[in-house]
Design a protein around this motif. Structure first.
Motif, PDB file in Angstrom:
ATOM      1  N   GLY B 193       0.870  -1.261  -0.003  1.00 38.97           N
ATOM      2  CA  GLY B 193       0.084  -0.094   0.069  1.00 38.97           C
ATOM      3  C   GLY B 193       0.698   1.185   0.140  1.00 38.97           C
ATOM      4  N   ASP B 194       2.030   1.155  -0.565  1.00 40.31           N
ATOM      5  CA  ASP B 194       2.965   2.201  -0.617  1.00 40.31           C
ATOM      6  C   ASP B 194       2.729   3.132  -1.787  1.00 40.31           C
ATOM      7  OD1 ASP B 194       5.216   4.197  -0.393  1.00 40.31           O
ATOM      8  OD2 ASP B 194       6.389   2.687   0.310  1.00 40.31           O
ATOM      9  N   VAL B 195       1.874   4.075  -1.714  1.00 38.48           N
ATOM     10  CA  VAL B 195       1.465   4.818  -2.993  1.00 38.48           C
ATOM     11  C   VAL B 195       2.691   5.626  -3.502  1.00 38.48           C
ATOM     12  CG1 VAL B 195      -0.192   6.620  -4.033  1.00 38.48           C
ATOM     13  CG2 VAL B 195      -1.050   4.463  -2.391  1.00 38.48           C
ATOM     14  N   PRO B 196       3.178   6.406  -2.654  1.00 39.68           N
ATOM     15  CA  PRO B 196       4.190   7.356  -3.182  1.00 39.68           C
ATOM     16  C   PRO B 196       5.643   6.616  -3.792  1.00 39.68           C
ATOM     17  CG  PRO B 196       4.008   7.702  -0.951  1.00 39.68           C
ATOM     18  CD  PRO B 196       2.959   6.518  -1.101  1.00 39.68           C
ATOM     19  N   LEU B 197       6.064   5.238  -3.272  1.00 37.47           N
ATOM     20  CA  LEU B 197       6.939   4.690  -4.100  1.00 37.47           C
ATOM     21  C   LEU B 197       6.405   3.967  -5.189  1.00 37.47           C
ATOM     22  CD1 LEU B 197       9.081   3.132  -1.301  1.00 37.47           C
ATOM     23  CD2 LEU B 197       9.782   4.865  -2.878  1.00 37.47           C
ATOM     24  N   TYR B 198       5.178   3.525  -5.247  1.00 40.81           N
ATOM     25  CA  TYR B 198       4.536   3.086  -6.335  1.00 40.81           C
ATOM     26  C   TYR B 198       4.523   4.070  -7.482  1.00 40.81           C
ATOM     27  CZ  TYR B 198       0.878   0.744  -9.310  1.00 40.81           C
ATOM     28  OH  TYR B 198       0.400   0.171 -10.555  1.00 40.81           O
ATOM     29  N   ARG B 199       4.204   5.472  -6.977  1.00 44.07           N
ATOM     30  CA  ARG B 199       4.151   6.532  -8.206  1.00 44.07           C
ATOM     31  C   ARG B 199       5.687   6.605  -8.606  1.00 44.07           C
ATOM     32  NH1 ARG B 199       1.507  10.086  -4.851  1.00 44.07           N
ATOM     33  NH2 ARG B 199      -0.743   9.771  -5.023  1.00 44.07           N
ATOM     34  N   LYS B 200       6.626   6.477  -8.039  1.00 43.51           N
ATOM     35  CA  LYS B 200       7.927   6.666  -8.362  1.00 43.51           C
ATOM     36  C   LYS B 200       8.304   5.856  -9.105  1.00 43.51           C
ATOM     37  CE  LYS B 200      10.245   9.364  -4.732  1.00 43.51           C
ATOM     38  NZ  LYS B 200      11.338   9.568  -3.825  1.00 43.51           N
ATOM     39  N   CYS B 201       7.830   4.431  -9.254  1.00 44.52           N
ATOM     40  CA  CYS B 201       8.179   3.427 -10.039  1.00 44.52           C
ATOM     41  C   CYS B 201       7.523   3.665 -11.351  1.00 44.52           C
ATOM     42  CB  CYS B 201       7.257   1.994  -9.706  1.00 44.52           C
ATOM     43  SG  CYS B 201       8.689   1.326  -8.399  1.00 44.52           S
ATOM     44  N   THR B 202       6.280   4.352 -11.417  1.00 51.15           N
ATOM     45  CA  THR B 202       5.762   4.748 -12.731  1.00 51.15           C
ATOM     46  C   THR B 202       6.688   5.822 -13.237  1.00 51.15           C
ATOM     47  OG1 THR B 202       3.613   4.108 -11.663  1.00 51.15           O
ATOM     48  CG2 THR B 202       3.535   5.555 -13.771  1.00 51.15           C
ATOM     49  N   VAL B 203       7.187   6.908 -12.510  1.00 46.58           N
ATOM     50  CA  VAL B 203       7.954   7.554 -13.228  1.00 46.58           C
ATOM     51  C   VAL B 203       9.118   7.147 -13.724  1.00 46.58           C
ATOM     52  CG1 VAL B 203       9.233   9.733 -12.589  1.00 46.58           C
ATOM     53  CG2 VAL B 203       7.103   9.654 -11.519  1.00 46.58           C
ATOM     54  N   ALA B 204       9.854   6.183 -13.047  1.00 51.75           N
ATOM     55  CA  ALA B 204      10.786   5.495 -13.498  1.00 51.75           C
ATOM     56  C   ALA B 204      10.645   4.768 -14.784  1.00 51.75           C
ATOM     57  CB  ALA B 204      11.507   4.723 -12.255  1.00 51.75           C
ATOM     58  N   ALA B 205       9.462   4.025 -14.877  1.00 54.98           N
ATOM     59  CA  ALA B 205       9.253   3.189 -15.929  1.00 54.98           C
ATOM     60  C   ALA B 205       8.918   4.431 -17.305  1.00 54.98           C
ATOM     61  CB  ALA B 205       7.679   2.556 -15.831  1.00 54.98           C
ATOM     62  N   TYR B 215       9.904   7.323 -27.065  1.00 46.72           N
ATOM     63  CA  TYR B 215       9.228   8.429 -26.686  1.00 46.72           C
ATOM     64  C   TYR B 215       7.793   8.309 -26.609  1.00 46.72           C
ATOM     65  CZ  TYR B 215      14.083   9.832 -27.362  1.00 46.72           C
ATOM     66  OH  TYR B 215      15.531   9.746 -27.457  1.00 46.72           O
ATOM     67  N   ARG B 216       7.127   7.726 -27.670  1.00 47.33           N
ATOM     68  CA  ARG B 216       5.663   7.954 -27.713  1.00 47.33           C
ATOM     69  C   ARG B 216       5.182   6.714 -26.727  1.00 47.33           C
ATOM     70  NH1 ARG B 216       4.474  10.504 -32.380  1.00 47.33           N
ATOM     71  NH2 ARG B 216       6.099  10.541 -33.832  1.00 47.33           N
ATOM     72  N   ALA B 217       5.840   5.705 -26.346  1.00 50.49           N
ATOM     73  CA  ALA B 217       5.406   4.875 -25.538  1.00 50.49           C
ATOM     74  C   ALA B 217       5.412   5.439 -23.907  1.00 50.49           C
ATOM     75  CB  ALA B 217       6.211   3.571 -25.314  1.00 50.49           C
ATOM     76  N   ALA B 218       6.620   6.287 -23.913  1.00 49.13           N
ATOM     77  CA  ALA B 218       6.941   7.200 -22.493  1.00 49.13           C
ATOM     78  C   ALA B 218       5.987   8.212 -22.221  1.00 49.13           C
ATOM     79  CB  ALA B 218       8.440   7.742 -22.831  1.00 49.13           C
ATOM     80  N   ARG B 219       5.636   8.730 -23.381  1.00 50.69           N
ATOM     81  CA  ARG B 219       4.593   9.884 -23.320  1.00 50.69           C
ATOM     82  C   ARG B 219       3.149   9.271 -22.766  1.00 50.69           C
ATOM     83  NH1 ARG B 219       4.064  14.222 -28.165  1.00 50.69           N
ATOM     84  NH2 ARG B 219       3.023  12.363 -29.076  1.00 50.69           N
ATOM     85  N   GLU B 220       2.894   8.051 -23.172  1.00 50.96           N
ATOM     86  CA  GLU B 220       1.496   7.409 -22.785  1.00 50.96           C
ATOM     87  C   GLU B 220       1.727   7.258 -21.147  1.00 50.96           C
ATOM     88  OE1 GLU B 220      -1.341   7.202 -24.281  1.00 50.96           O
ATOM     89  OE2 GLU B 220      -0.082   8.461 -25.770  1.00 50.96           O
ATOM     90  N   VAL B 221       3.012   6.719 -20.677  1.00 48.70           N
ATOM     91  CA  VAL B 221       3.052   6.216 -19.303  1.00 48.70           C
ATOM     92  C   VAL B 221       3.062   7.586 -18.344  1.00 48.70           C
ATOM     93  CG1 VAL B 221       4.686   5.248 -17.619  1.00 48.70           C
ATOM     94  CG2 VAL B 221       4.398   4.003 -19.921  1.00 48.70           C
ATOM     95  N   LEU B 222       3.647   8.661 -18.803  1.00 51.43           N
ATOM     96  CA  LEU B 222       3.949   9.659 -18.070  1.00 51.43           C
ATOM     97  C   LEU B 222       2.670  10.580 -18.054  1.00 51.43           C
ATOM     98  CD1 LEU B 222       7.370  10.513 -19.716  1.00 51.43           C
ATOM     99  CD2 LEU B 222       7.006  10.060 -17.311  1.00 51.43           C
ATOM    100  N   ARG B 223       1.814  10.610 -19.003  1.00 48.27           N
ATOM    101  CA  ARG B 223       0.528  11.078 -19.042  1.00 48.27           C
ATOM    102  C   ARG B 223      -0.521  10.838 -18.091  1.00 48.27           C
ATOM    103  NH1 ARG B 223      -0.282  12.204 -25.524  1.00 48.27           N
ATOM    104  NH2 ARG B 223       0.960  14.188 -25.570  1.00 48.27           N
TER     105      ARG B 223
END
Lengths: 173, 397
Positions: B193-205, B215-223
């Motif tokens: 249930g660690d939401v902040p670190l889960y989010r950091k993983c998404t940023v890292a992905a 870059y296109r795939a990155a844009r989807e994840v980051l948006r």
């Protein structure tokens, strides 16, 4: 050292937390992962100790503790030579709080067997596999020739029926 | 029973499991000890560190009053301040490792001791990664893992170490391994249930996909992160989206993302991230042909990078300024700046290939044969050297 600036530490705060979550965490370890009771209690103790240094960062204590005991229990079996089911199987093995409540009332093996006798044969078989032979939900499903989700539903339903029928009959002397 | 008698009855539920009172008491005592030491050490440790020259910090391990969990908490806090002074953070982790490994058996429960030891090595890896010493960072993470792997209860700590490892691997362009690790630790954070670190993983992905050039795939994840609404995650996502837009040839969009990242990082008081986003905005402005604004942004970024001793980033900012100068036909300032960058790289003993490429650029400017394309080529080459330090420089025609 500056003891005068130290925050006041509640004498019973940590003990109260320990007592509050102990029961839940042990049950998860024992019922979901079938870790032996005494080992489960040790794991819970370590989980709570591991939490202490993270207390400032943990926003959702219960979720954190539940996650930690699940990982600790899987690790226990990895260390003790039993294959732990994969994540997909874990999904169907996920703790159903209602099942836990029912299991609480069936901890006595003899009483549980008597309760099983009140059930139709199919339910008897599925609960025997799950709770007396220690099969995982996936293994139960395989042996019964059904899907894991169906097995999980039958187990839950069987437990509820056992509880109801057993309650109606009253505990045998 | 009357009311008085009822109140004396100890509540007991047959179905409930009750913990061993001795274990509860031991837990309470450990908890109070850790909290007390943390409170006591907070100022004391920092005071002693301030009074001790950094090259003598390692000797503090000989002081018995330093061998506490509280000292390690204070050092971990200092180690986390990478942006302020990465070298100081690194020195703090060296002392933390020495203290953690010197903790006497029985001072704390074994799981707490191993948690400290693993964390000290993980913090060192993080500092080494920040300083681009990636292979050493991986070795430090191996040490951290050795402490965590024996304790299933430390799965969360181990996942944090795996997260750091995935960042290191992505810098080393070992993308598949990095992605696999990211997915695994994201799942552990989710379980806890660690939401902040889960989010950091998404940023890292998202950042991983940027590094991969997808870059296109990155844009989807980051948006996705923009919809989440978390301040830090949004700021980081905007920054990464800015680079996606630069690489996809949409500088207007890049400028918008970078400006937003600057604004948000200012709100978060993250000075170095403000500088990085300003550098990004400068790059976007060069591509938009707004050269005066670009030089202003890039000069600001370069001076701050130099202040923090980030020579490589300062050099890359400088190269963008060189390009802007050349686009304005100002060859003398371009040549002077290129020569300065060569000197900075030489003084900092950075990769000699980078120095050679910069020297080539310098000569080309002096011979009036340099073009903005050559500047960009050298810029790209120096960026590539981070991931492939043995890559040879190929001249452009």
């Amino acid at each position: 050292m500056t003891p005068q600036t130290s925050p006041r530490i509640d004498d019973r705060l940590f003990e109260a937390m320990y007592e509050q979550y102990f029961d839940l965490l042990v049950k998860i370890s024992v019922y979901k992962f079938r870790v032996p009771d005494s080992e489960a209690e040790g794991l819970v103790h370590d989980v709570l100790l591991a939490y202490l240094r993270k207390s400032d960062l943990v926003l959702d204590l219960k979720s954190w503790l539940v996650g930690a005991i699940c990982h600790a229990s899987r690790h226990y079996w990895r260390q003790n030579g039993r294959n732990v089911t994969g994540d997909a199987q874990m999904d169907v093995d996920r703790v159903d709080p209602a099942s836990l409540r029912i299991l609480d009332s069936l901890t006595d093996q003899i009483a549980a067997r008597e309760a099983l006798e009140c059930l139709p044969p199919r339910y008897q078989e599925i609960l025997r596999l799950r709770y007396f032979e220690g099969c995982t939900v996936a293994e139960v499903a395989e042996r019964m020739g059904i899907k894991p989700k169906s097995a999980q539903k039958l187990i839950t339903k069987g437990l509820r029926r056992a509880e109801r029928l057993y309650g109606e009959k009253g505990r045998p002397k | 029973m009357n009311r008085d008698e009822t109140s004396k009855v100890v509540p007991f539920d047959r179905r409930r499991r009750y913990p061993d009172p001795a274990r509860v008491a031991a837990f309470g005592a450990t908890a109070r000890q850790l909290m007390q030491e943390k409170a006591d050490s907070a100022d004391a440790v920092l005071r002693v560190l301030r009074e001790t020259p950094r090259d003598r910090w390692a000797t503090l391990v000989d002081r018995p009053e330093f061998l506490t969990s509280g000292t390690l908490d204070s050092l971990a806090k200092l180690a986390a301040e990478l942006e302020r002074d990465p070298q100081e953070s690194l020195a703090a982790t060296a002392l933390a490792i020495a203290i953690a490994e010197a903790l006497p058996d029985g001072a704390y429960p074994i799981v707490v001791i191993e948690q400290h030891r693993g964390q000290a090595w993980k913090d060192r890896a993080r500092a080494l990664c920040y300083l681009a010493r990636y292979e050493e960072a991986l070795a430090a993470l191996d040490r951290a893992d050795a402490f965590f792997e024996g304790h299933g209860t430390l799965a969360h700590d181990r996942a944090i170490a795996d997260f750091v490892r995935s960042i290191v691997l992505s810098h080393l362009r070992r993308f598949d391994e990095a992605q696999e690790l990211l997915e695994s630790c994201r799942s552990v954070f989710n379980d806890h249930g660690d939401v902040p670190l889960y989010r950091k993983c998404t940023v890292a992905a998202g950042n991983l996909l940027v590094r991969r050039g997808d870059y296109r795939a990155a844009r989807e994840v980051l948006r996705e992160l923009l919809r989440d609404g978390d301040a830090e995650a949004t700021a980081r996502a905007r920054f990464a989206l800015g680079w996606c837009a630069i690489h996809l040839g949409v500088p207007e969009e890049a400028l918008e993302h970078f400006n937003d990242a600057v604004r948000r990082q200012k709100q978060l008081a993250s000075q170095l991230e403000v500088v990085r986003a300003t550098y990004g905005a400068g790059c976007a402005l060069v591509r938009l042909g707004r050269l005066d604004d670009a030089i202003e942004h890039l000069t600001y970024a370069r001076s701050h990078f130099l202040e923090h001793a980030f020579i490589e980033e300062a050099g890359l900012s400088g190269l963008e300024i060189v390009e802007a100068c050349m686009l304005r036909d100002e060859f003398e300032p371009a040549r002077t700046l290129a020569a300065t960058i060569v000197q900075e790289f030489t003084d900092a003993a950075l990769n000699r290939r980078a120095v050679a490429a910069l020297a080539y650029l310098n000569d080309a400017i002096a011979a009036s044969s340099a073009t903005p394309e050559i500047v960009r080529h050298v810029h790209a080459y120096i960026t590539e050297l981070r991931f492939d330090p043995t890559r040879e420089f190929v001249l452009v025609n």
